[in-house]
Write a protein that holds these residues in place. Structure first.
Motif, mmCIF file in Angstrom:
data_model
loop_
_atom_site.group_PDB
_atom_site.id
_atom_site.type_symbol
_atom_site.label_atom_id
_atom_site.label_comp_id
_atom_site.label_asym_id
_atom_site.label_seq_id
_atom_site.Cartn_x
_atom_site.Cartn_y
_atom_site.Cartn_z
ATOM 1 N N ARG A 33 -17.978 -7.847 -2.851
ATOM 2 C CA ARG A 33 -17.565 -8.331 -4.174
ATOM 3 C C ARG A 33 -18.772 -8.445 -5.100
ATOM 4 O O ARG A 33 -18.698 -8.117 -6.292
ATOM 5 N N ASP A 34 -19.892 -8.880 -4.556
ATOM 6 C CA ASP A 34 -21.101 -9.001 -5.357
ATOM 7 C C ASP A 34 -21.629 -7.628 -5.779
ATOM 8 O O ASP A 34 -22.103 -7.445 -6.904
ATOM 9 N N GLU A 35 -21.546 -6.653 -4.874
ATOM 10 C CA GLU A 35 -22.044 -5.312 -5.175
ATOM 11 C C GLU A 35 -21.170 -4.591 -6.200
ATOM 12 O O GLU A 35 -21.601 -3.605 -6.792
ATOM 13 N N LEU A 36 -19.963 -5.056 -6.411
ATOM 14 C CA LEU A 36 -19.065 -4.421 -7.378
ATOM 15 C C LEU A 36 -19.180 -5.026 -8.769
ATOM 16 O O LEU A 36 -18.478 -4.590 -9.691
ATOM 17 N N ARG A 37 -20.046 -6.010 -8.935
ATOM 18 C CA ARG A 37 -20.246 -6.593 -10.261
ATOM 19 C C ARG A 37 -20.927 -5.578 -11.174
ATOM 20 O O ARG A 37 -21.713 -4.739 -10.734
ATOM 21 N N ALA A 38 -20.622 -5.677 -12.461
ATOM 22 C CA ALA A 38 -21.127 -4.696 -13.429
ATOM 23 C C ALA A 38 -22.649 -4.646 -13.457
ATOM 24 O O ALA A 38 -23.246 -3.582 -13.642
ATOM 25 N N ARG A 39 -23.312 -5.776 -13.256
ATOM 26 C CA ARG A 39 -24.773 -5.793 -13.316
ATOM 27 C C ARG A 39 -25.406 -4.979 -12.202
ATOM 28 O O ARG A 39 -26.580 -4.597 -12.297
ATOM 29 N N ARG A 40 -24.646 -4.686 -11.151
ATOM 30 C CA ARG A 40 -25.162 -3.863 -10.054
ATOM 31 C C ARG A 40 -24.667 -2.420 -10.139
ATOM 32 O O ARG A 40 -25.407 -1.492 -9.817
ATOM 33 N N THR A 41 -23.431 -2.234 -10.557
ATOM 34 C CA THR A 41 -22.870 -0.877 -10.549
ATOM 35 C C THR A 41 -23.302 -0.062 -11.769
ATOM 36 O O THR A 41 -23.538 1.139 -11.650
ATOM 37 N N LEU A 42 -23.403 -0.691 -12.934
ATOM 38 C CA LEU A 42 -23.711 0.063 -14.154
ATOM 39 C C LEU A 42 -25.077 0.755 -14.105
ATOM 40 O O LEU A 42 -25.181 1.931 -14.479
ATOM 41 N N PRO A 43 -26.160 0.078 -13.674
ATOM 42 C CA PRO A 43 -27.445 0.788 -13.609
ATOM 43 C C PRO A 43 -27.399 2.000 -12.683
ATOM 44 O O PRO A 43 -27.960 3.058 -12.997
ATOM 45 N N VAL A 44 -26.724 1.856 -11.547
ATOM 46 C CA VAL A 44 -26.620 2.976 -10.610
ATOM 47 C C VAL A 44 -25.815 4.111 -11.233
ATOM 48 O O VAL A 44 -26.184 5.290 -11.139
ATOM 49 N N LEU A 45 -24.732 3.767 -11.913
ATOM 50 C CA LEU A 45 -23.894 4.786 -12.544
ATOM 51 C C LEU A 45 -24.663 5.539 -13.628
ATOM 52 O O LEU A 45 -24.562 6.773 -13.732
ATOM 53 N N VAL A 46 -25.435 4.809 -14.418
ATOM 54 C CA VAL A 46 -26.217 5.454 -15.478
ATOM 55 C C VAL A 46 -27.225 6.435 -14.888
ATOM 56 O O VAL A 46 -27.378 7.568 -15.366
ATOM 57 N N VAL A 47 -27.922 6.018 -13.829
ATOM 58 C CA VAL A 47 -28.915 6.891 -13.187
ATOM 59 C C VAL A 47 -28.239 8.141 -12.630
ATOM 60 O O VAL A 47 -28.733 9.267 -12.804
ATOM 61 N N VAL A 48 -27.098 7.957 -11.958
ATOM 62 C CA VAL A 48 -26.396 9.100 -11.371
ATOM 63 C C VAL A 48 -25.941 10.077 -12.448
ATOM 64 O O VAL A 48 -26.092 11.302 -12.307
ATOM 65 N N VAL A 49 -25.401 9.563 -13.549
ATOM 66 C CA VAL A 49 -24.923 10.437 -14.621
ATOM 67 C C VAL A 49 -26.085 11.185 -15.266
ATOM 68 O O VAL A 49 -25.986 12.397 -15.546
ATOM 69 N N VAL A 50 -27.197 10.501 -15.506
ATOM 70 C CA VAL A 50 -28.362 11.154 -16.110
ATOM 71 C C VAL A 50 -28.874 12.272 -15.204
ATOM 72 O O VAL A 50 -29.161 13.391 -15.663
ATOM 73 N N VAL A 51 -28.996 11.979 -13.904
ATOM 74 C CA VAL A 51 -29.452 13.003 -12.958
ATOM 75 C C VAL A 51 -28.465 14.156 -12.904
ATOM 76 O O VAL A 51 -28.856 15.334 -12.888
ATOM 77 N N ALA A 52 -27.162 13.837 -12.884
ATOM 78 C CA ALA A 52 -26.134 14.879 -12.815
ATOM 79 C C ALA A 52 -26.185 15.791 -14.040
ATOM 80 O O ALA A 52 -26.082 17.018 -13.918
ATOM 81 N N VAL A 53 -26.348 15.198 -15.218
ATOM 82 C CA VAL A 53 -26.416 16.007 -16.446
ATOM 83 C C VAL A 53 -27.654 16.896 -16.418
ATOM 84 O O VAL A 53 -27.585 18.094 -16.747
#
Length: 340
Positions: A33-53
């Motif tokens: 539940r803690d790992e699904l909080r926005a403060r943890r998921t959003l930074p990872v998502l941003v990094v993944v999207v930037v790398v993917a692009v």
């Protein structure tokens, strides 16, 4: 023989972890539940999207094919989500147990393959010897073909996540004391189950309803098992089409259909085989959930495992709700709230 432990609650938690039921353990649920909080998921998502692009644009520029960019982008994002789930959301044990359950006995796979594959090949073969399918699939670029495969995969997974909860809900229906004793036999809570049923106190059958993260855990188990089985059958279709196509797709046929003087194992044949194998995977995914015959073949044994998990969890929660020695009345601890 029954597995005995001085502390059935700790033994049950160890049993959960060993059987891919990590979200059944309260401490793990809190961490997830803690790992699904926005403060943890959003930074990872941003990094993944930037790398993917960045990777997608680079591959598209090097290959001079625009369609590889979105295909690479979607692939890397999906891999990032999968990696985050395995590492940070403690889904690794769930996937490992599901894979072990699928590959643990070849004798479970063979009957399923021999029953499902012939009917599937019969339907796919008629599509394979179709001019329009060859003209469409053979003229797709590598990026377009990969996007089509990803589309089939995403549709199949979405369908599983929509329909498989119905299968999971069947596992906790009509659970009574007799059922609990049956499914808990041979587990760490076998004796505790018999004691709880015999004595006055928390009724373990009242804890059978599975919700929240624990319900998601059971859904993930079914999704992984089903995905692996469909993947194996799709690979079987792919190999069959390569062999079959190498034999029947002669040069006159290729000239008539595609205007190319080729035969044997060609790039066109590989592309058509990939296209139809991916389509067969989607077709089989839908059929295994909607068709009674396929459902029994694919989910029969797994449902027994789910019912056992529901039974052990019910006894475990009843043990946690039982008053501690020497504590009565107002000091009786309340049953743990369902995870959500």
């Amino acid at each position: 023989m029954p597995i005995r432990s001085p502390d059935p609650q700790q033994a049950a938690e160890a049993w959960f972890l060993h059987h891919g039921l990590t979200y059944f353990v309260p401490e793990v649920r809190l961490a997830v539940r803690d790992e699904l909080r926005a403060r943890r998921t959003l930074p990872v998502l941003v990094v993944v999207v930037v790398v993917a692009v960045a990777v997608g644009v680079a591959i598209a520029w090097l290959s001079d094919e625009v369609t590889t960019a979105p295909a690479t982008l979607v692939t890397i994002v999906l891999l990032g989500v999968l990696g985050y789930g395995l590492v940070r959301l403690h889904a690794g044990p769930i996937v490992r147990w599901a894979l072990h359950r699928t590959f643990g006995s070849i004798f479970r796979l063979l009957p399923m393959t021999t029953r499902a594959l012939p009917l599937l090949l019969l339907a796919i073969t008629f599509l394979f010897i179709n001019t329009e399918v060859w003209q469409v699939a053979s003229h797709l670029t590598a990026g377009q073909l990969w996007l089509v495969v990803l589309l089939f995969v995403v549709l199949g997974m979405a369908f599983l996540f929509v329909r498989l909860p119905e299968e999971v809900d069947k596992a906790d229906d009509d659970v009574d004391d007799e059922t609990l004793i049956e499914v808990c036999t041979g587990t760490p809570v076998e004796q505790a189950c018999r004691d709880l049923v015999a004595e006055e106190g928390p009724d373990p059958a009242s804890y059978a309803q599975v919700t929240g993260y624990e319900r998601l855990n059971l859904i993930l188990v079914l999704v992984v098992i089903q995905s692996v089985q469909v993947l194996l059958l799709s690979l079987s279709v792919f190999v069959f089409l390569l062999v079959f196509g190498s034999l029947i797709m002669t040069e006159p046929v290729m000239v008539s259909w595609l205007g190319e003087e080729t035969s044997g194992l060609t790039v066109d044949l590989v592309q058509v085989a990939v296209f139809l194998a991916a389509f067969s995977g989607l077709y089989l995914t839908v059929s295994t959930v909607t068709d009674e015959t396929y459902r029994e073949q694919f989910f029969g044994d797994v449902m027994d495992e789910l019912r056992r998990a529901v039974g052990v969890r019910a006894v475990y929660l009843a043990l946690r709700a039982r008053p501690a020695p020497g504590v009565t009345g107002a000091g009786t601890p309340a049953p743990p709230a369902p995870a959500g």
